[in-house]
Design a protein around this motif. Structure first.
Motif, PDB file in Angstrom:
ATOM      1  N   SER A  19       0.829  -1.206   0.000  1.00 42.08           N
ATOM      2  CA  SER A  19       0.000   0.000   0.000  1.00 42.08           C
ATOM      3  C   SER A  19       0.861   1.253   0.000  1.00 42.08           C
ATOM      4  CB  SER A  19      -0.929  -0.001   1.223  1.00 42.08           C
ATOM      5  OG  SER A  19      -1.659   1.204   1.298  1.00 42.08           O
ATOM      6  N   GLN A  20       1.917   1.245   0.794  1.00 45.77           N
ATOM      7  CA  GLN A  20       2.813   2.398   0.839  1.00 45.77           C
ATOM      8  C   GLN A  20       3.597   2.547  -0.469  1.00 45.77           C
ATOM      9  OE1 GLN A  20       2.777   4.690   3.332  1.00 45.77           O
ATOM     10  NE2 GLN A  20       1.029   3.430   3.986  1.00 45.77           N
ATOM     11  N   ILE A  21       3.969   1.441  -1.055  1.00 43.57           N
ATOM     12  CA  ILE A  21       4.667   1.486  -2.344  1.00 43.57           C
ATOM     13  C   ILE A  21       3.747   2.071  -3.419  1.00 43.57           C
ATOM     14  CG2 ILE A  21       5.623   0.041  -4.192  1.00 43.57           C
ATOM     15  CD1 ILE A  21       6.621  -1.826  -1.902  1.00 43.57           C
ATOM     16  N   ASN A  22       2.497   1.632  -3.396  1.00 44.70           N
ATOM     17  CA  ASN A  22       1.540   2.172  -4.358  1.00 44.70           C
ATOM     18  C   ASN A  22       1.310   3.660  -4.148  1.00 44.70           C
ATOM     19  OD1 ASN A  22       1.104  -0.222  -5.711  1.00 44.70           O
ATOM     20  ND2 ASN A  22      -0.536  -0.880  -4.340  1.00 44.70           N
ATOM     21  N   LYS A  23       1.393   4.104  -2.894  1.00 47.84           N
ATOM     22  CA  LYS A  23       1.260   5.532  -2.609  1.00 47.84           C
ATOM     23  C   LYS A  23       2.393   6.314  -3.272  1.00 47.84           C
ATOM     24  CE  LYS A  23      -0.828   8.926  -0.468  1.00 47.84           C
ATOM     25  NZ  LYS A  23      -2.206   9.311  -0.815  1.00 47.84           N
ATOM     26  N   ILE A  24       3.594   5.763  -3.242  1.00 47.97           N
ATOM     27  CA  ILE A  24       4.733   6.404  -3.915  1.00 47.97           C
ATOM     28  C   ILE A  24       4.456   6.498  -5.414  1.00 47.97           C
ATOM     29  CG2 ILE A  24       7.180   6.131  -4.519  1.00 47.97           C
ATOM     30  CD1 ILE A  24       7.557   4.779  -1.780  1.00 47.97           C
ATOM     31  N   GLU A  30       1.582   6.617  -6.801  1.00 45.79           N
ATOM     32  CA  GLU A  30       0.528   7.610  -7.000  1.00 45.79           C
ATOM     33  C   GLU A  30       1.104   9.016  -6.973  1.00 45.79           C
ATOM     34  OE1 GLU A  30      -3.381   9.099  -7.511  1.00 45.79           O
ATOM     35  OE2 GLU A  30      -2.457   7.159  -7.870  1.00 45.79           O
ATOM     36  N   ILE A  31       2.068   9.281  -6.085  1.00 45.72           N
ATOM     37  CA  ILE A  31       2.719  10.595  -6.040  1.00 45.72           C
ATOM     38  C   ILE A  31       3.415  10.882  -7.366  1.00 45.72           C
ATOM     39  CG2 ILE A  31       4.590  11.915  -4.961  1.00 45.72           C
ATOM     40  CD1 ILE A  31       3.884  10.434  -2.330  1.00 45.72           C
ATOM     41  N   ILE A  32       4.071   9.862  -7.916  1.00 48.43           N
ATOM     42  CA  ILE A  32       4.736  10.023  -9.204  1.00 48.43           C
ATOM     43  C   ILE A  32       3.709  10.303 -10.302  1.00 48.43           C
ATOM     44  CG2 ILE A  32       6.115   8.838 -10.960  1.00 48.43           C
ATOM     45  CD1 ILE A  32       7.445   7.292  -8.641  1.00 48.43           C
ATOM     46  N   ASP A  33       2.592   9.574 -10.269  1.00 45.34           N
ATOM     47  CA  ASP A  33       1.538   9.791 -11.260  1.00 45.34           C
ATOM     48  C   ASP A  33       0.991  11.215 -11.183  1.00 45.34           C
ATOM     49  OD1 ASP A  33       1.778   7.232 -12.208  1.00 45.34           O
ATOM     50  OD2 ASP A  33       0.102   6.431 -11.037  1.00 45.34           O
ATOM     51  N   ASP A  34       0.880  11.740  -9.958  1.00 45.81           N
ATOM     52  CA  ASP A  34       0.400  13.112  -9.799  1.00 45.81           C
ATOM     53  C   ASP A  34       1.303  14.108 -10.516  1.00 45.81           C
ATOM     54  OD1 ASP A  34      -1.887  12.611  -8.401  1.00 45.81           O
ATOM     55  OD2 ASP A  34      -0.979  12.855  -6.421  1.00 45.81           O
ATOM     56  N   GLU A  35       2.599  13.837 -10.506  1.00 40.65           N
ATOM     57  CA  GLU A  35       3.541  14.741 -11.158  1.00 40.65           C
ATOM     58  C   GLU A  35       3.417  14.693 -12.674  1.00 40.65           C
ATOM     59  OE1 GLU A  35       5.550  16.994  -9.758  1.00 40.65           O
ATOM     60  OE2 GLU A  35       4.602  16.460  -7.853  1.00 40.65           O
ATOM     61  N   THR A  36       2.969  13.562 -13.207  1.00 44.72           N
ATOM     62  CA  THR A  36       2.845  13.447 -14.668  1.00 44.72           C
ATOM     63  C   THR A  36       1.606  14.150 -15.196  1.00 44.72           C
ATOM     64  OG1 THR A  36       1.568  11.392 -14.602  1.00 44.72           O
ATOM     65  CG2 THR A  36       3.987  11.200 -14.525  1.00 44.72           C
ATOM     66  N   LYS A  37       0.644  14.454 -14.292  1.00 41.04           N
ATOM     67  CA  LYS A  37      -0.590  15.141 -14.666  1.00 41.04           C
ATOM     68  C   LYS A  37      -1.443  14.337 -15.639  1.00 41.04           C
ATOM     69  CE  LYS A  37       0.567  18.646 -12.139  1.00 41.04           C
ATOM     70  NZ  LYS A  37      -0.081  18.825 -10.823  1.00 41.04           N
ATOM     71  N   ILE A  85     -14.600   2.852  -0.560  1.00 38.42           N
ATOM     72  CA  ILE A  85     -13.320   2.273  -0.965  1.00 38.42           C
ATOM     73  C   ILE A  85     -12.769   1.453   0.189  1.00 38.42           C
ATOM     74  CG2 ILE A  85     -12.709   4.065  -2.642  1.00 38.42           C
ATOM     75  CD1 ILE A  85     -11.071   5.429  -0.467  1.00 38.42           C
ATOM     76  N   LYS A  86     -11.772   0.624  -0.095  1.00 35.61           N
ATOM     77  CA  LYS A  86     -11.077  -0.072   0.978  1.00 35.61           C
ATOM     78  C   LYS A  86     -10.135   0.889   1.677  1.00 35.61           C
ATOM     79  CE  LYS A  86      -9.741  -4.341   0.309  1.00 35.61           C
ATOM     80  NZ  LYS A  86      -9.081  -5.534  -0.278  1.00 35.61           N
ATOM     81  N   ASN A  87      -9.835   0.607   2.932  1.00 32.78           N
ATOM     82  CA  ASN A  87      -8.983   1.504   3.724  1.00 32.78           C
ATOM     83  C   ASN A  87      -7.601   1.705   3.122  1.00 32.78           C
ATOM     84  OD1 ASN A  87     -10.906   2.038   5.678  1.00 32.78           O
ATOM     85  ND2 ASN A  87     -10.284   0.337   6.990  1.00 32.78           N
ATOM     86  N   ASP A  88      -7.130   0.739   2.340  1.00 36.91           N
ATOM     87  CA  ASP A  88      -5.793   0.854   1.780  1.00 36.91           C
ATOM     88  C   ASP A  88      -5.781   1.443   0.368  1.00 36.91           C
ATOM     89  OD1 ASP A  88      -6.934  -1.245   0.434  1.00 36.91           O
ATOM     90  OD2 ASP A  88      -5.369  -2.712   0.882  1.00 36.91           O
ATOM     91  N   PHE A  89      -6.893   1.983  -0.078  1.00 41.41           N
ATOM     92  CA  PHE A  89      -6.961   2.601  -1.408  1.00 41.41           C
ATOM     93  C   PHE A  89      -6.053   3.831  -1.435  1.00 41.41           C
ATOM     94  CE2 PHE A  89      -8.767   5.264  -4.759  1.00 41.41           C
ATOM     95  CZ  PHE A  89      -9.042   4.341  -5.755  1.00 41.41           C
ATOM     96  N   VAL A  90      -5.256   3.985  -2.505  1.00 36.40           N
ATOM     97  CA  VAL A  90      -4.272   5.068  -2.533  1.00 36.40           C
ATOM     98  C   VAL A  90      -4.402   5.990  -3.744  1.00 36.40           C
ATOM     99  CG1 VAL A  90      -2.566   3.766  -1.197  1.00 36.40           C
ATOM    100  CG2 VAL A  90      -2.558   3.617  -3.704  1.00 36.40           C
ATOM    101  N   LYS A  91      -5.282   5.680  -4.673  1.00 39.03           N
ATOM    102  CA  LYS A  91      -5.360   6.470  -5.909  1.00 39.03           C
ATOM    103  C   LYS A  91      -6.219   7.715  -5.691  1.00 39.03           C
ATOM    104  CE  LYS A  91      -4.616   2.451  -8.870  1.00 39.03           C
ATOM    105  NZ  LYS A  91      -5.143   1.636  -9.989  1.00 39.03           N
ATOM    106  N   PHE A 141     -13.767  21.160  -0.669  1.00 33.86           N
ATOM    107  CA  PHE A 141     -12.431  20.560  -0.581  1.00 33.86           C
ATOM    108  C   PHE A 141     -12.291  19.366  -1.512  1.00 33.86           C
ATOM    109  CE2 PHE A 141     -13.684  22.062   3.707  1.00 33.86           C
ATOM    110  CZ  PHE A 141     -12.812  23.132   3.810  1.00 33.86           C
ATOM    111  N   SER A 142     -11.061  19.098  -1.912  1.00 30.56           N
ATOM    112  CA  SER A 142     -10.741  17.852  -2.591  1.00 30.56           C
ATOM    113  C   SER A 142     -10.625  16.748  -1.541  1.00 30.56           C
ATOM    114  CB  SER A 142      -9.417  17.972  -3.353  1.00 30.56           C
ATOM    115  OG  SER A 142      -9.529  18.923  -4.391  1.00 30.56           O
ATOM    116  N   ILE A 143     -10.799  15.516  -1.971  1.00 33.46           N
ATOM    117  CA  ILE A 143     -10.676  14.377  -1.064  1.00 33.46           C
ATOM    118  C   ILE A 143      -9.199  14.088  -0.817  1.00 33.46           C
ATOM    119  CG2 ILE A 143     -11.175  11.930  -0.757  1.00 33.46           C
ATOM    120  CD1 ILE A 143     -13.546  12.346  -2.707  1.00 33.46           C
ATOM    121  N   ARG A 144      -8.833  13.963   0.457  1.00 34.08           N
ATOM    122  CA  ARG A 144      -7.462  13.623   0.831  1.00 34.08           C
ATOM    123  C   ARG A 144      -7.465  12.312   1.589  1.00 34.08           C
ATOM    124  NH1 ARG A 144      -3.901  16.099  -1.997  1.00 34.08           N
ATOM    125  NH2 ARG A 144      -2.364  15.687  -0.361  1.00 34.08           N
ATOM    126  N   LEU A 145      -6.630  11.381   1.139  1.00 36.83           N
ATOM    127  CA  LEU A 145      -6.556  10.069   1.796  1.00 36.83           C
ATOM    128  C   LEU A 145      -5.478  10.056   2.869  1.00 36.83           C
ATOM    129  CD1 LEU A 145      -6.908   7.783  -1.359  1.00 36.83           C
ATOM    130  CD2 LEU A 145      -8.649   8.328   0.344  1.00 36.83           C
TER     131      LEU A 145
END
Length: 307
Positions: free
Chosen positions: A73-78, A80-87, A270-276, A303-307
């Motif tokens: 889950s934490q790896i997927n969060k990383i 997701e952060i990278i995906d955010d930068e790609t827009k 969503i499931k608690n470990d959802f990161v997208k 507000f936007s949703i923050r996980l």
């Protein structure tokens, strides 16, 4: 322990079958089995009891798998952060929705979402709440939209909007009522949805004094309920978003439910470990374009949703 090995044991735990897990991970079954065996040899323990069918994790294996899922889950969060930068928002998205919401959301949702996010492969599945809960637990869908609360410990519910219910009467019955209270709704000729629809339970929660109802036919959708009432008399309880689907004559047979108003909360689940986070906001933003602003959750407006 490698990321790949963690993904393999998580997949076997989810599917309880080595062949199915291998298909999920897009590798051959011998490859997956060998990698898990190497991990067990490295740790000096057995993660799975292969003598049981379906395969089961050992007691120690369950703890290892749980930690592996947290790490993934934490790896997927990383990622997701990278995906955010790609827009860019791309990939596959599978959304479930309950039948009593689908007519009011799905047609416009598909059009708006595919226009705004053309690189997302969208799949929408209309099934009952109990089935959606199971599908989300086993990972067949990414999220679903339903009436809440559900009281599922592993789920996170994000309110989208609040919808009132109204009473719909036949033309003959409507003349006897100006409005209704949730405590004193009529005890006879109530038409309801069939078992498995969450609105059925909500109807009985609103109609506290109902001890029996019309058992002749239990409708599968709200449009059928309306037609049954028109043809057979009596009344039903329908969501306010169905009112635009009625003719003007039918709208005259609507009565408000008061003291207190009958309302359902509609949420993304969503499931608690959802990161997208970005795809979650894409779904929420699409719903915001469909639902009248006065119905939207106040936090969602600001507000936007923050996980």
């Amino acid at each position: 322990m490698t990321i790949q090995q963690m993904e393999y044991i998580a997949a076997v735990n989810k599917t309880r079958h080595f062949v199915t897990a291998a298909e999920m991970c897009k590798v051959t079954q011998p490859t997956l089995s060998t990698m898990i065996q190497r991990l067990e040899d490295e740790l000096g323990i057995k993660i799975f009891d292969r003598n049981k069918h379906p395969v089961q994790p050992t007691e120690l294996g369950r703890n290892i798998i749980r930690q592996a899922e947290i790490a993934l889950s934490q790896i997927n969060k990383i990622r997701e952060i990278i995906d955010d930068e790609t827009k860019t928002i791309a990939g596959s998205l599978k959304i479930g929705i309950i039948p009593t919401l689908a007519p009011y959301l799905v047609p416009d949702f598909i059009k708006i979402f595919q226009t705004n996010y053309p690189d997302v492969e969208l799949g929408i599945y209309e099934i009952t709440t109990s089935a959606l809960i199971n599908e989300l637990k086993i990972g067949n869908i990414d999220m679903f939209i339903a009436a809440t609360p559900l009281n599922e410990a592993d789920f996170l519910e994000i309110p989208l909007y609040y919808e009132k219910f109204v009473a719909y009467f036949s033309s003959e019955s409507a003349t006897h009522y100006d409005s209704l209270s949730a405590d004193n709704m009529p005890n006879d000729n109530l038409w309801v949805l069939q078992e498995g629809h969450c609105m059925r339970n909500q109807t009985f929660n609103f109609c506290k004094n109902i001890t029996s109802y019309n058992m002749t036919y239990e409708a599968g959708n709200i449009d059928t309920l309306v037609k049954i009432v028109d043809a057979n008399g009596g009344y039903s309880v329908i969501p306010e978003l169905h009112i635009p689907f009625l003719s003007q004559t039918q709208k005259d047979n609507i009565r408000e439910i008061t003291s207190p108003p009958a309302v359902r909360e509609v949420s993304i689940v969503i499931k608690n470990d959802f990161v997208k986070e970005r795809i979650l906001n894409a779904v929420a933003d699409t719903v915001k374009e469909i639902i009248p602003e006065e119905m939207l959750d106040q936090r969602l407006k600001k507000f936007s949703i923050r996980l």
